[in-house]
Write an enzyme that holds these catalytic residues in place. Structure first.
Site, PDB file in Angstrom:
ATOM      1  N   THR A  12      41.686  17.652  19.796  1.00 10.15           N
ATOM      2  CA  THR A  12      41.060  16.403  19.371  1.00 10.15           C
ATOM      3  C   THR A  12      41.955  15.236  19.794  1.00 10.15           C
ATOM      4  O   THR A  12      43.154  15.412  20.041  1.00 10.15           O
ATOM      5  CB  THR A  12      40.845  16.392  17.839  1.00 10.15           C
ATOM      6  OG1 THR A  12      40.022  15.288  17.485  1.00 10.15           O
ATOM      7  CG2 THR A  12      42.166  16.310  17.103  1.00 10.15           C
ATOM      8  N   LYS A  16      38.158  12.672  25.175  1.00  6.40           N
ATOM      9  CA  LYS A  16      36.827  13.124  25.599  1.00  6.40           C
ATOM     10  C   LYS A  16      35.878  11.945  25.780  1.00  6.40           C
ATOM     11  O   LYS A  16      35.127  11.884  26.759  1.00  6.40           O
ATOM     12  CB  LYS A  16      36.247  14.107  24.581  1.00  6.40           C
ATOM     13  CG  LYS A  16      36.949  15.446  24.514  1.00  6.40           C
ATOM     14  CD  LYS A  16      36.203  16.442  23.641  1.00  6.40           C
ATOM     15  CE  LYS A  16      36.046  15.980  22.214  1.00  6.40           C
ATOM     16  NZ  LYS A  16      37.343  15.796  21.513  1.00  6.40           N
ATOM     17  N   THR A  17      35.903  11.011  24.826  1.00  5.99           N
ATOM     18  CA  THR A  17      34.983   9.876  24.907  1.00  5.99           C
ATOM     19  C   THR A  17      35.335   8.984  26.091  1.00  5.99           C
ATOM     20  O   THR A  17      34.447   8.554  26.842  1.00  5.99           O
ATOM     21  CB  THR A  17      35.004   9.060  23.607  1.00  5.99           C
ATOM     22  OG1 THR A  17      34.661   9.910  22.508  1.00  5.99           O
ATOM     23  CG2 THR A  17      34.018   7.907  23.673  1.00  5.99           C
ATOM     24  N   ASP A  55      33.142   5.030  16.230  1.00  3.84           N
ATOM     25  CA  ASP A  55      33.771   4.524  17.441  1.00  3.84           C
ATOM     26  C   ASP A  55      33.303   5.268  18.690  1.00  3.84           C
ATOM     27  O   ASP A  55      32.962   4.644  19.701  1.00  3.84           O
ATOM     28  CB  ASP A  55      35.292   4.624  17.320  1.00  3.84           C
ATOM     29  CG  ASP A  55      36.000   4.040  18.533  1.00  3.84           C
ATOM     30  OD1 ASP A  55      35.933   2.814  18.720  1.00  3.84           O
ATOM     31  OD2 ASP A  55      36.596   4.809  19.312  1.00  3.84           O
ATOM     32  N   GLU A 116      28.907  15.199  24.389  1.00  4.80           N
ATOM     33  CA  GLU A 116      30.310  15.260  23.991  1.00  4.80           C
ATOM     34  C   GLU A 116      30.473  16.045  22.698  1.00  4.80           C
ATOM     35  O   GLU A 116      29.870  15.709  21.671  1.00  4.80           O
ATOM     36  CB  GLU A 116      30.887  13.856  23.800  1.00  4.80           C
ATOM     37  CG  GLU A 116      32.367  13.880  23.428  1.00  4.80           C
ATOM     38  CD  GLU A 116      32.894  12.534  22.992  1.00  4.80           C
ATOM     39  OE1 GLU A 116      33.896  12.523  22.243  1.00  4.80           O
ATOM     40  OE2 GLU A 116      32.324  11.495  23.384  1.00  4.80           O
TER      41      GLU A 116
END
Length: 210
Positions: A12, A16-17, A55, A116
């Site tokens: 995490t 990724k975003t 976000d 995602e």
């Protein structure tokens, strides 16, 4: 019907975003219609008007221009904890058929849909359901985001193997410097390129503001 990709990561908070946003920009520059999906999002906030904000979802929708947040993000939870804990506290069961249905509807509207995941490949969605199960239910090629930091080679190779062992295609990977460049960065990148059995799609430099 468009093509889809499932974006997972070595952990995490490894980008990724940001990687999805960069891929969206690249595909759009090629003239493709691109939509995004964040099936499960933890760490949401309730807005004064009764709406909600997350976000990751905000950054994805800013990149694609999507307005139907319910379609692209069917499960959202307030506490910033693992989805299986957040869902249990909310009394919600995360259902894969619902996620697959939302994805199919998005795929009808786009050339490419980027889905995602949350956390890493084996992040739990319930006591018996994991992020890898979601990817398998969607039956999508996987893009692996590697957070370029100490320990990333082990995490990346284990995740790449797990993806392939699941029967899904590892379509490519992204090298993301979510932290200041690690020592021996070039050597680590070269090692990953030799041993990950998929092409390097993007190399994202460290950006403190991002």
């Amino acid at each position: 019907m468009g093509q889809g990709y499932f974006i997972t990561g070595t952990d995490t908070e490894i980008g990724k975003t940001q990687s999805a946003v960069e891929l969206i920009r690249s595909y759009r520059e090629q003239g493709k219609i691109v939509l995004a999906m964040k099936p499960v999002a933890s760490g949401c906030e309730i807005l004064p008007d009764g709406g909600w904000w997350n976000d990751d979802v905000a950054r994805l929708t800013a990149a694609t221009g999507q307005t139907d947040l319910e379609l692209m993000n069917p499960y959202r939870f307030l506490p910033p904890v693992s989805p299986h804990i957040a869902a249990r506290e909310a009394g919600v069961e995360i259902e894969l058929p619902r996620i697959v249905d939302h994805y199919q509807r998005l795929r009808e509207q786009a050339d490419i849909v980027l889905v995602e995941g949350a956390g890493g490949w084996q992040a739990p969605l319930s006591d018996s359901l994991f992020m890898s199960d979601m990817a398998q239910a969607l039956a999508l090629p996987v893009i692996l985001v590697v957070g370029m930091r100490l320990g990333c080679i082990n995490h990346a190779l284990l995740t790449a193997k797990a993806v392939r062992d699941s029967g899904l295609e590892l379509a490519g990977w992204v090298a993301n410097c979510a932290q200041p460049p690690q020592a021996a960065y070039a050597e680590n990148l070269a090692t990953l390129k030799r041993h990950i059995p998929a092409p390097l799609l993007l190399e994202i430099p460290y950006r403190p503001a991002a």
